[in-house]
Scaffold this motif. Structure first.
Motif, PDB file in Angstrom:
ATOM      1  N   THR A 124      39.588   5.361  -5.752  1.00 26.36           N
ATOM      2  CA  THR A 124      40.765   5.027  -4.960  1.00 26.36           C
ATOM      3  C   THR A 124      40.368   4.749  -3.515  1.00 26.36           C
ATOM      4  O   THR A 124      39.501   5.414  -2.952  1.00 26.36           O
ATOM      5  N   TYR A 125      40.983   3.725  -2.960  1.00 20.29           N
ATOM      6  CA  TYR A 125      40.764   3.369  -1.565  1.00 20.29           C
ATOM      7  C   TYR A 125      42.096   2.909  -0.990  1.00 20.29           C
ATOM      8  O   TYR A 125      43.061   2.683  -1.734  1.00 20.29           O
ATOM      9  N   GLU A 146      42.893   0.554  -6.159  1.00 22.55           N
ATOM     10  CA  GLU A 146      42.224   1.434  -7.110  1.00 22.55           C
ATOM     11  C   GLU A 146      41.366   0.561  -8.028  1.00 22.55           C
ATOM     12  O   GLU A 146      41.724  -0.565  -8.345  1.00 22.55           O
ATOM     13  N   ARG A 147      40.220   1.072  -8.434  1.00 23.33           N
ATOM     14  CA  ARG A 147      39.385   0.337  -9.381  1.00 23.33           C
ATOM     15  C   ARG A 147      38.702   1.314 -10.331  1.00 23.33           C
ATOM     16  O   ARG A 147      38.222   2.372  -9.909  1.00 23.33           O
ATOM     17  N   LYS A 148      38.686   0.947 -11.608  1.00 22.04           N
ATOM     18  CA  LYS A 148      37.946   1.716 -12.601  1.00 22.04           C
ATOM     19  C   LYS A 148      36.593   1.046 -12.813  1.00 22.04           C
ATOM     20  O   LYS A 148      36.514  -0.170 -12.980  1.00 22.04           O
ATOM     21  N   ALA A 202      38.432   9.612  -7.829  1.00 16.03           N
ATOM     22  CA  ALA A 202      39.640  10.364  -8.165  1.00 16.03           C
ATOM     23  C   ALA A 202      39.415  11.213  -9.408  1.00 16.03           C
ATOM     24  O   ALA A 202      39.798  12.380  -9.472  1.00 16.03           O
ATOM     25  N   THR A 209      37.411   6.522 -11.812  1.00 13.01           N
ATOM     26  CA  THR A 209      38.562   5.915 -11.149  1.00 13.01           C
ATOM     27  C   THR A 209      38.351   6.098  -9.659  1.00 13.01           C
ATOM     28  O   THR A 209      38.274   7.232  -9.169  1.00 13.01           O
TER      29      THR A 209
END
Length: 205
Positions: free
Chosen positions: A144-145, A149-151, A130, A142
């Protein structure tokens, strides 16, 4: 035109390879083989695993091979689809163990966040970038799926690779490979696909 068709076909095989490697779920026990080629004799591939074991891989009819080559963190752009293995850190943001930049045709393959076995408590996140923020410890992406979301921070020195076409001739002694297959016993595995590092690249997966 013929060359274009060959390259497209080879890339399709590579895409199928990584889809199976990172997202396959089967009723039988599936195992990952990480190591270097010792020999290829017909449809029998002998591998020295990273932990020093000799593994015989029985390659199934119609087996395919895909290539893995080095890339760079700077190659990652917002909108790219990536697969990143990572571990929790004290900062609360996962730290990357390795990064795979997927071709555009693979976008959405194996999308999600799931446990991974490369290191303790590691996970694999296949997702879209993202945005990216650069820090003294490297960029933090960042991802997104669907449904999350995962950082993930990418420390300097983290292996980054991407995919390309390859042939059976690339399975030379000493070449690094990554294989997901079905266990026959402690030293034998059957598999349909092999991912091989090209130009000295060690598959980090």
């Amino acid at each position: 035109m013929h060359r274009k068709r060959l390259i497209t076909g080879a890339l399709t095989l590579t895409i199928a390879t990584l889809a199976a490697l990172q997202g396959a779920v089967a009723a039988t026990e599936r195992v990952k083989v990480r190591g270097t080629v010792e020999s290829l004799d017909g449809d029998t591939l002998k591998v020295k695993s990273r932990d020093g074991k000799d593994v015989t891989v029985a390659l199934e009819a119609g087996w395919s091979v895909g290539g893995i080559v080095q890339a760079a963190v700077s190659d990652i752009k917002p909108g790219d689809f990536v697969g990143i293995a990572s571990q929790p850190t004290d900062s609360g943001i996962n730290g990357a163990i390795e990064v795979v930049i997927f071709p555009a045709a693979m976008k959405g393959t194996g999308e999600g966040d799931r446990p991974w076995d490369s290191k303790p408590n590691s996970s694999m996140t296949n997702a879209t970038v993202a945005n990216a923020v650069t820090s003294v410890n490297g960029p933090t992406l960042t991802l997104t799926y669907k449904g999350g979301e995962r950082k993930i921070n990418i420390p300097t020195g983290t292996p980054v690779v991407t995919l390309t076409s390859a042939t059976k001739a690339d399975l030379k002694p000493g070449a690094g490979v990554f294989i997901t297959g079905e266990r026959a016993d402690d030293s034998k595995v059957s598999a349909e696909r092999v991912a091989v590092g090209l130009n000295g690249t060690v598959p980090p997966m």
